[in-house]
Design a protein around this motif. Structure first.
Motif, PDB file in Angstrom:
ATOM      1  N   TRP A  24      36.726 -18.912 -16.832  1.00  0.00           N
ATOM      2  CA  TRP A  24      36.350 -18.541 -18.199  1.00  0.00           C
ATOM      3  C   TRP A  24      36.524 -17.037 -18.400  1.00  0.00           C
ATOM      4  CZ3 TRP A  24      34.658 -21.057 -22.590  1.00  0.00           C
ATOM      5  CH2 TRP A  24      34.071 -20.285 -23.568  1.00  0.00           C
ATOM      6  N   LEU A  34      27.238 -12.204 -25.146  1.00  0.00           N
ATOM      7  CA  LEU A  34      27.291 -13.558 -25.691  1.00  0.00           C
ATOM      8  C   LEU A  34      28.366 -14.390 -25.002  1.00  0.00           C
ATOM      9  CD1 LEU A  34      26.238 -15.585 -27.723  1.00  0.00           C
ATOM     10  CD2 LEU A  34      27.886 -14.695 -29.370  1.00  0.00           C
ATOM     11  N   GLU A  35      29.507 -13.804 -24.752  1.00  0.00           N
ATOM     12  CA  GLU A  35      30.576 -14.522 -24.052  1.00  0.00           C
ATOM     13  C   GLU A  35      30.157 -14.905 -22.637  1.00  0.00           C
ATOM     14  OE1 GLU A  35      33.550 -15.677 -24.910  1.00  0.00           O
ATOM     15  OE2 GLU A  35      33.443 -14.966 -26.970  1.00  0.00           O
ATOM     16  N   VAL A  38      27.658 -17.910 -23.000  1.00  0.00           N
ATOM     17  CA  VAL A  38      28.377 -19.133 -23.354  1.00  0.00           C
ATOM     18  C   VAL A  38      29.212 -19.618 -22.175  1.00  0.00           C
ATOM     19  CG1 VAL A  38      30.190 -20.065 -24.845  1.00  0.00           C
ATOM     20  CG2 VAL A  38      28.400 -18.644 -25.817  1.00  0.00           C
ATOM     21  N   GLY A  41      26.993 -21.280 -19.557  1.00  0.00           N
ATOM     22  CA  GLY A  41      26.540 -22.595 -19.999  1.00  0.00           C
ATOM     23  C   GLY A  41      27.638 -23.639 -19.945  1.00  0.00           C
ATOM     24  N   VAL A  42      28.799 -23.296 -20.439  1.00  0.00           N
ATOM     25  CA  VAL A  42      29.929 -24.226 -20.436  1.00  0.00           C
ATOM     26  C   VAL A  42      30.357 -24.542 -19.005  1.00  0.00           C
ATOM     27  CG1 VAL A  42      32.360 -24.458 -21.090  1.00  0.00           C
ATOM     28  CG2 VAL A  42      30.705 -23.576 -22.723  1.00  0.00           C
TER      29      VAL A  42
END
Length: 60
Positions: A24, A34-35, A38, A41-42
């Protein structure tokens, strides 16, 4: 599940999570808080899917 099996599953989950989180980070263009959240989590969801897929294929 005994203790050894639990540790092996946890290690496999962490290995999948680390590999997917790294992927990622390589693929995004900007890195901000924020990235990172995320992506973590992903990667966790995808690691659970990878564990489930492996268990479905091997029958364990």
């Amino acid at each position: 599940m005994n203790r050894r099996t639990t540790l092996l599953v946890a290690a496999e989950f962490l290995a999948w999570w680390a590999a997917l989180a790294l992927l990622w980070l390589v693929l995004i263009s900007t890195v901000d808080a924020l990235e990172l959240i995320v992506g973590a989590g992903v990667a966790g969801v995808a690691a659970l899917a990878a564990l489930g897929a492996r268990r479905a294929v091997t029958g364990r």
